[in-house]
Design a protein around this motif. Structure first.
Motif, PDB file in Angstrom:
ATOM      1  N   SER A 414       0.839  -1.271  -0.001  1.00 25.80           N
ATOM      2  CA  SER A 414       0.110  -0.038   0.165  1.00 25.80           C
ATOM      3  C   SER A 414       0.693   1.290   0.062  1.00 25.80           C
ATOM      4  N   LYS A 415       1.971   1.390  -0.715  1.00 26.87           N
ATOM      5  CA  LYS A 415       2.793   2.351  -0.935  1.00 26.87           C
ATOM      6  C   LYS A 415       3.275   2.765  -2.224  1.00 26.87           C
ATOM      7  N   LEU A 416       3.144   4.195  -2.554  1.00 24.06           N
ATOM      8  CA  LEU A 416       3.678   4.557  -3.903  1.00 24.06           C
ATOM      9  C   LEU A 416       5.212   5.095  -3.659  1.00 24.06           C
ATOM     10  N   THR A 417       6.005   4.574  -4.731  1.00 25.69           N
ATOM     11  CA  THR A 417       7.361   4.837  -4.691  1.00 25.69           C
ATOM     12  C   THR A 417       7.532   5.330  -5.973  1.00 25.69           C
ATOM     13  N   GLY A 418       8.460   6.312  -6.094  1.00 25.22           N
ATOM     14  CA  GLY A 418       8.868   7.006  -7.398  1.00 25.22           C
ATOM     15  C   GLY A 418      10.179   7.736  -7.200  1.00 25.22           C
ATOM     16  N   GLU A 419      11.369   7.409  -7.952  1.00 23.42           N
ATOM     17  CA  GLU A 419      12.694   8.215  -7.571  1.00 23.42           C
ATOM     18  C   GLU A 419      13.090   8.184  -6.220  1.00 23.42           C
ATOM     19  N   GLY A 420      13.019   6.898  -5.802  1.00 23.75           N
ATOM     20  CA  GLY A 420      13.347   6.682  -4.300  1.00 23.75           C
ATOM     21  C   GLY A 420      12.814   7.269  -3.056  1.00 23.75           C
ATOM     22  N   VAL A 421      11.472   7.993  -3.705  1.00 22.74           N
ATOM     23  CA  VAL A 421      10.656   8.805  -2.266  1.00 22.74           C
ATOM     24  C   VAL A 421       9.292   7.855  -2.168  1.00 22.74           C
ATOM     25  N   THR A 422       9.079   7.617  -1.280  1.00 24.40           N
ATOM     26  CA  THR A 422       7.880   6.711  -0.914  1.00 24.40           C
ATOM     27  C   THR A 422       6.669   7.521   0.006  1.00 24.40           C
ATOM     28  N   LEU A 423       5.715   7.542  -0.522  1.00 25.07           N
ATOM     29  CA  LEU A 423       4.656   7.962   0.197  1.00 25.07           C
ATOM     30  C   LEU A 423       3.651   6.927   0.386  1.00 25.07           C
ATOM     31  N   VAL A 424       2.859   6.878   1.667  1.00 22.02           N
ATOM     32  CA  VAL A 424       2.040   5.743   1.922  1.00 22.02           C
ATOM     33  C   VAL A 424       0.839   6.020   1.345  1.00 22.02           C
ATOM     34  N   TRP A 499       9.664  14.625  -7.320  1.00 19.91           N
ATOM     35  CA  TRP A 499       8.882  14.397  -8.233  1.00 19.91           C
ATOM     36  C   TRP A 499       8.653  15.320  -9.438  1.00 19.91           C
ATOM     37  N   LYS A 500       8.710  16.392  -9.094  1.00 17.27           N
ATOM     38  CA  LYS A 500       8.686  17.591 -10.160  1.00 17.27           C
ATOM     39  C   LYS A 500       9.709  17.896 -10.916  1.00 17.27           C
ATOM     40  N   GLN A 501      11.214  17.491 -10.369  1.00 17.81           N
ATOM     41  CA  GLN A 501      12.199  17.413 -11.207  1.00 17.81           C
ATOM     42  C   GLN A 501      12.081  16.172 -12.264  1.00 17.81           C
ATOM     43  N   ALA A 502      11.730  14.957 -11.602  1.00 20.15           N
ATOM     44  CA  ALA A 502      11.894  13.664 -12.513  1.00 20.15           C
ATOM     45  C   ALA A 502      10.436  13.747 -13.472  1.00 20.15           C
ATOM     46  N   GLY A 503       9.386  14.335 -13.503  1.00 16.71           N
ATOM     47  CA  GLY A 503       8.328  14.252 -14.160  1.00 16.71           C
ATOM     48  C   GLY A 503       7.699  12.991 -13.694  1.00 16.71           C
ATOM     49  N   THR A 504       7.648  12.655 -12.609  1.00 15.56           N
ATOM     50  CA  THR A 504       7.258  11.404 -12.074  1.00 15.56           C
ATOM     51  C   THR A 504       5.706  11.229 -12.155  1.00 15.56           C
ATOM     52  N   LEU A 505       4.889  12.434 -11.800  1.00 13.89           N
ATOM     53  CA  LEU A 505       3.657  12.272 -11.913  1.00 13.89           C
ATOM     54  C   LEU A 505       2.995  12.484 -13.296  1.00 13.89           C
ATOM     55  N   LYS A 506       2.089  11.632 -13.848  1.00 13.00           N
ATOM     56  CA  LYS A 506       1.489  11.771 -15.184  1.00 13.00           C
ATOM     57  C   LYS A 506      -0.027  11.758 -15.113  1.00 13.00           C
TER      58      LYS A 506
END
Length: 536
Positions: A414-424, A499-506
């Motif tokens: 139940s965790k979202l992980t992108g670019e080494g950053v995790t949010l529950v 996430w803003k730098q990496a363009g993780t969100l789409k």
């Protein structure tokens, strides 16, 4: 924290840092420490239980243990007659465990109709000096503040030294590409090796000093730490801002260092390691001779293959913010995720857990801490991770210390992980169910989070939005999410910057995916896709 508490923390840190840096641990000392802790593993558990649970009236575990009819003498007898792991499993079956949300302070302890309200701080080790704090990620103001204690850094430094020796990088020039505070990973990777006389030549940070919004005190704390260490004769490097789009800077340092000295070592998240490898490939750089320690997110086969194409050899480690490193990468792994459980510091067992909203049952990790310096006291805490746990002989140096339990293919339920950053995932529900519908219309049934790996191996987080919702500018949805993160905790704001730098969100315009049971989960993880159907 109040200003007075901050000042007290700085005084404690100043007093503790001199002693921490003064002692230089040798490889022989590291070996002796770990072997001694393995020999006294059960005694260490009972000592921590005696002081941190039965001797601490605020401990949330007290009620659980007494409800199960277990006083200290009972647990001591069980450990001595049945062994530690059997005792922990018996306690788990008797209801002595803490769920992930309970441990985070997001849900009260509930057993047999009885409720006990707790906070995340109730699980703090009462014996710690609390030298400084960092934060985990959070998106609704509920990020966890994590205690960092120099005594615990000293206690866990042997794990890092022995792992580096096993992988042949103990004498390699080192760099770090991890953030400054409130991201504690940068400080971790700088201070721990300082205990055995190994300092990074470069500290690259994806978080700049000047873009921390409400985190000015964290930038000041990072600066204070560096200046203080330098005044004490330990030349910790100043962090250098390197945004994710400039991975070529790190790749150039790696290539230059390998060419000059034959080897180098980089501590980095999985996705940043991939960025370095791709930048090297684009620039025609050969990184053979470099070793990357990758962490922060699952090292998928696609990511690792792309990293190794550049000539890099990499190994993973596994941990969580509240506990530190739990496993270190095997020298002879069965697959790219294989780590040795650090059995002198942890006991780990799996226990069946149904993934909410799915028909899937996973072998969830239940974790217990053993070191007296642990930041959080954990007794059968469900970490929200699951994976394969196996006993095997691999022939690598870490096995010689009794680290024969291997963990691999570790995922979160139940965790979202992108670019080494995790949010529950539970923390992100508010954005999907409240923030976005309030801004663009529709209902919570029209929005969903989706985690997916793209064609290059990067993990992307998609905001799935039903075509029924009219949005003139889809980028506005991304900006709304980023703004919601920035208004939240310092940890969530750090996630926003990365996430803003990496363009993780789409944004993906599609109908949210429903489960086979007809449920709509705010967080849809692709690994459960086989159990899901889509209403389109």
């Amino acid at each position: 924290m109040s200003l007075l508490e901050d000042l007290k923390m700085y005084v404690r840190f100043t007093a503790g840092l001199r002693g921490y840096l003064k002692h230089q641990m040798t490889l022989e000392e590291a070996q002796r420490i770990v072997r001694d802790r393995m020999e006294h593993r059960e005694e260490n558990f009972l000592r921590l239980l005696r002081r941190g649970v039965y001797g601490y009236a605020r401990s949330p575990y007290l009620g659980l243990l007494r409800h199960a009819g277990c006083e200290l003498a009972d647990v001591e007898r069980m450990v001595r007659t049945q062994g530690l792991e059997t005792t922990l499993r018996s306690l788990r079956q008797a209801g002595v465990y803490v769920s992930f949300d309970e441990f985070k302070g997001r849900a009260p302890l509930e057993r047999n109709g009885q409720l006990l309200a707790t906070t995340a701080q109730d699980f703090d080790n009462p014996s710690l000096a609390r030298h400084f704090y960092a934060e985990t990620g959070g998106s609704t103001g509920k990020a966890s503040r994590i205690v960092h204690d120099l005594d615990h850094y000293a206690a866990t430094a042997p794990h890092h030294m022995l792992t580096w020796a096993a992988h042949g990088v103990l004498d390699a020039p080192m760099a770090v590409w991890r953030g400054i505070l409130p991201d504690g990973s940068g400080i971790n990777n700088v201070l721990r090796p300082a205990r055995f006389g190994h300092l990074p030549e470069q500290w690259f940070s994806p978080i700049p000093w000047w873009d921390s919004r409400r985190s000015l005190k964290y930038s000041a704390a990072t600066c204070y730490l560096i200046i203080l260490a330098r005044l004490m004769g330990t030349p910790i490097p100043w962090s250098r801002y390197v945004p994710l789009q400039r991975a070529d800077i790190v790749a150039s340092w790696v290539a230059t260092t390998v060419k000059a000295q034959g080897k180098c070592f980089l501590a980095v998240t999985v996705s940043r390691a991939l960025r370095v490898a791709l930048a090297a490939e684009q620039a025609g750089l050969n990184l053979s001779g470099a070793v990357f320690k990758i962490a922060g997110e699952p090292p998928t086969p696609a990511k690792v293959r792309a990293i190794e194409r550049s000539g890099v050899r990499c190994y993973p480690d596994y941990g969580m913010s509240e506990a530190g490193r739990i496993g270190m990468g095997c020298v002879h792994p069965r697959d790219c995720t294989d780590v040795h459980l650090l059995k002198d510091a942890f006991a780990l067992m799996t226990y069946p857990q149904v993934v909410p909203g799915h028909e899937t049952t996973v072998p969830a990790f239940n974790l217990t801490t053993l070191l007296p310096t642990t930041p959080k006291i954990m007794l059968n805490v469900v970490s929200d991770d699951y994976g394969i746990v196996e006993e095997r002989r691999c022939g690598c140096a870490l096995e010689t210390f009794g680290f024969t339990t291997h963990l691999r293919q570790i995922f979160s339920s139940s965790k979202l992980t992108g670019e080494g950053v995790t949010l529950v995932g539970s923390e992100m529900v508010g954005i999907i169910e409240e923030t976005l519908p309030a801004r663009f219309g529709g209902s919570p049934l029209d929005y969903q989070w989706l985690e997916e790996e793209d064609e290059h191996g990067f993990t992307r987080l998609y905001i799935v939005i039903s075509p029924r919702v009219t949005i003139a500018d889809e980028h506005a949805a991304i900006e709304t999410v980023l703004e919601a993160l920035s208004r939240s905790s310092n940890g969530a704001n750090a996630a926003r910057m990365i996430w803003k730098q990496a363009g993780t969100l789409k944004v993906r315009r599609d109908e949210p995916v429903w489960t086979a049971r007809g449920k709509l989960m705010p967080l849809h993880l692709q690994r459960y896709a086989a159990n899901a159907t889509s209403e389109r």
